[in-house]
Motif scaffolding. Structure first.
Motif, short mmCIF file in Angstrom:
data_model
loop_
_atom_site.label_atom_id
_atom_site.label_comp_id
_atom_site.label_asym_id
_atom_site.label_seq_id
_atom_site.Cartn_x
_atom_site.Cartn_y
_atom_site.Cartn_z
N LEU A 36 0.85 -1.19 0.00
CA LEU A 36 0.00 0.00 0.00
C LEU A 36 0.88 1.24 0.00
N HIS A 37 0.47 2.26 -0.76
CA HIS A 37 1.10 3.56 -0.63
C HIS A 37 0.04 4.64 -0.79
N ARG A 38 0.43 5.87 -0.47
CA ARG A 38 -0.53 6.96 -0.34
C ARG A 38 -0.45 7.91 -1.53
N SER A 57 -16.87 15.12 0.98
CA SER A 57 -16.20 15.16 2.27
C SER A 57 -14.81 15.74 2.09
N TYR A 58 -14.17 16.10 3.21
CA TYR A 58 -12.74 16.40 3.16
C TYR A 58 -12.00 15.08 3.00
N ILE A 59 -11.22 14.94 1.92
CA ILE A 59 -10.52 13.70 1.62
C ILE A 59 -9.03 14.02 1.53
N PRO A 60 -8.26 13.78 2.58
CA PRO A 60 -6.85 14.17 2.58
C PRO A 60 -5.97 13.32 1.67
N HIS A 61 -6.35 12.06 1.47
CA HIS A 61 -5.50 11.19 0.68
C HIS A 61 -6.27 9.95 0.25
N GLY A 62 -5.71 9.26 -0.72
CA GLY A 62 -6.19 7.95 -1.11
C GLY A 62 -5.08 6.93 -0.89
N LEU A 63 -5.43 5.66 -0.87
CA LEU A 63 -4.45 4.59 -0.78
C LEU A 63 -4.48 3.79 -2.08
N VAL A 64 -3.30 3.41 -2.55
CA VAL A 64 -3.17 2.59 -3.74
C VAL A 64 -2.71 1.20 -3.32
N SER A 78 14.61 -8.42 4.54
CA SER A 78 14.90 -7.59 3.37
C SER A 78 13.84 -6.53 3.23
N ARG A 79 14.21 -5.27 3.40
CA ARG A 79 13.27 -4.18 3.37
C ARG A 79 13.47 -3.35 2.11
N PRO A 80 12.49 -3.29 1.21
CA PRO A 80 12.63 -2.44 0.03
C PRO A 80 12.69 -0.98 0.45
N VAL A 81 13.45 -0.21 -0.30
CA VAL A 81 13.63 1.19 0.07
C VAL A 81 12.55 2.08 -0.51
N THR A 82 11.77 1.60 -1.49
CA THR A 82 10.74 2.45 -2.08
C THR A 82 9.54 2.56 -1.16
N GLN A 83 8.93 3.73 -1.16
CA GLN A 83 7.70 3.98 -0.43
C GLN A 83 7.85 3.72 1.07
N SER A 84 9.01 3.97 1.63
CA SER A 84 9.18 3.80 3.07
C SER A 84 9.55 5.13 3.70
N PRO A 212 5.53 -3.97 7.18
CA PRO A 212 6.02 -2.97 8.12
C PRO A 212 6.41 -1.64 7.48
N ASP A 213 6.98 -1.67 6.27
CA ASP A 213 7.33 -0.42 5.61
C ASP A 213 6.09 0.38 5.24
N ASP A 214 5.00 -0.31 4.91
CA ASP A 214 3.74 0.39 4.66
C ASP A 214 3.28 1.10 5.92
N TYR A 215 3.42 0.43 7.07
CA TYR A 215 2.98 1.06 8.31
C TYR A 215 3.81 2.29 8.63
N ARG A 216 5.13 2.21 8.46
CA ARG A 216 5.97 3.36 8.75
C ARG A 216 5.59 4.55 7.88
N ALA A 217 5.29 4.28 6.62
CA ALA A 217 4.93 5.37 5.71
C ALA A 217 3.56 5.94 6.02
N LEU A 218 2.64 5.10 6.51
CA LEU A 218 1.25 5.53 6.70
C LEU A 218 0.91 5.87 8.14
N HIS A 219 1.83 5.65 9.07
CA HIS A 219 1.60 5.98 10.48
C HIS A 219 1.09 7.42 10.67
N PRO A 220 1.67 8.42 9.98
CA PRO A 220 1.17 9.80 10.19
C PRO A 220 -0.26 10.02 9.71
N THR A 221 -0.77 9.17 8.83
CA THR A 221 -2.12 9.40 8.28
C THR A 221 -3.20 9.19 9.33
#
Length: 385
Positions: A36-38, A57-64, A78-84, A212-221
């Protein structure tokens, strides 16, 4: 499918900030084949959900959601570096300003992706969806068409246009006292794939992602998600909640490091078991009504509604992605306020009895006059003559 499956997700000891309790959910291994990414919008949006019907509605973001397999995903080592996102990423606490409305086509929209070798033309391996708005639109659409039979009690407008327009109020996470600070100081576990958010020890939301990398990227949402009126009030009026404390005895039976590790593991198991009881009562012990909105290869996307029991609190609407075994890969929930539960219960009762006031009153053990009062109290008075 009637319930949620948290197989593979394990709670860790809570972290507390004032009245906010955050419970990490970790996986031993990420869910293979889904990421998932934003997409950032940060503006009001209008979604055409059917001809002549829009959701605004107010829609701040979508998820892909991406199930193309283009990103490396070989397990926790092994953690990919993209979208993290980097550990300790600062949260964006800016508030939305009034701006132009962005129009979206459908709550869930397929997205083009690179065609892999051997993949047929037209194959789709990505889709964009609007998190929580997908679930809220499902709640607003509950019996949206109005009376199926034109009984004399219903107005012409009710028969012609049903419950249109219909609206519900929600608050940004920015407006829930203490949540921004709690998320800012929250310590993210290495294999964390989700979190349970409690305010004044009431379960406000559940959030789960496949990696886990998805969570780190999306935690602020989580600060830009919607929260109900009850949670907003609890943030203001609820006092600090007790922190998690591990008690390892008086030391008489801990003579070695192995004894200390065993005692710590026992405390961790005790926390997990006690928390599973709370989580099961509100999330896992409920029978939901699921609507599948998208197939994604071996994954399925659903939105769900609770049974709307008026004698039960802590009922959630939400959206879900499951793998081929029915296990949760993605989850986001919204806790309904008691008034929203009552509205859902009333609409279900009317629909189950063909919108006949007398039969509905008999089923609920009351009078038609009381049903009319409840309809007006729920904000549906325009349906009546």
């Amino acid at each position: 499918m009637s319930g949620l499956d948290f197989t593979g997700l394990n709670p860790r000891p809570a972290q507390v900030w004032g009245g906010v309790r955050l419970v990490p959910l970790v996986r031993e291994e990420p869910v293979p084949g889904l990421r998932l990414h934003r997409e950032v919008y940060d503006r009001f949006g209008e979604v055409l959900v059917s001809p002549g019907v829009s959701y605004v509605s107010y829609i701040p973001h979508g998820l892909v959601a991406d199930w193309s397999g283009e990103r490396p995903d070989t397990g926790p080592a092994s953690r990919p570096v993209t979208q993290s996102a980097a550990y300790g990423t600062q949260l964006d606490t800016g508030r939305p300003t009034v701006m132009a409305v962005e129009r979206h086509h459908r709550m869930v929209k397929r997205r083009p992706s690179k065609r892999k070798k051997g993949q047929p033309a037209g194959a789709v391996a990505r889709c964009r969806f609007l998190p929580l708005h997908l679930a809220m639109e499902g709640y607003l659409a509950l019996h949206f068409g109005g009376p199926a039979i034109a009984w004399q009690e219903w107005s012409r407008e009710a028969v012609r246009q049903g419950l249109s327009p219909r609206s519900e109020a929600a608050y940004l996470g920015l407006d829930v006292p203490g949540l921004a600070d709690a998320l800012r100081v929250f310590e993210i576990h290495p294999d964390q794939c989700g979190v349970l958010v409690y305010v004044a020890d009431a379960l406000a939301a559940a959030f789960v992602v496949p990696h886990p990398d998805d969570y780190r990227a999306l935690h602020p949402t989580l600060l830009q998600d919607m929260y109900g009126e009850l949670i907003h009030q609890y943030g203001y009026f609820g006092g600090p909640v007790p922190d998690f404390e591990a008690r390892l005895g008086d030391g008489r039976h801990i003579a070695t490091l192995a004894d200390l590790r065993a005692a710590a593991d026992a405390q961790e198991r005790a926390w997990s078991e006690s928390h599973d009881t709370v989580m099961a009562r509100e999330l896992l012990g409920t029978s939901y009504s699921f609507e599948r909105v998208r197939r994604m290869a071996s994954f399925d996307m659903y939105r769900f509604l609770p049974p709307f029991r008026v004698d039960s609190e802590g009922q959630h609407i939400g959206e879900l992605i499951t793998d081929h075994k029915g296990r949760t890969a993605y989850l986001k929930t919204f806790r309904l306020a008691p008034a929203q539960i009552r509205r859902g219960h009333l609409l279900n009762s009317l629909a189950d009895n063909d919108w006949h006031l007398g039969r509905t009153a008999d089923r609920l053990g009351t009078t038609p006059e009381e049903i009319v009062r409840r309809i007006r109290a729920a904000g549906f008075g325009s349906l009546l003559r």
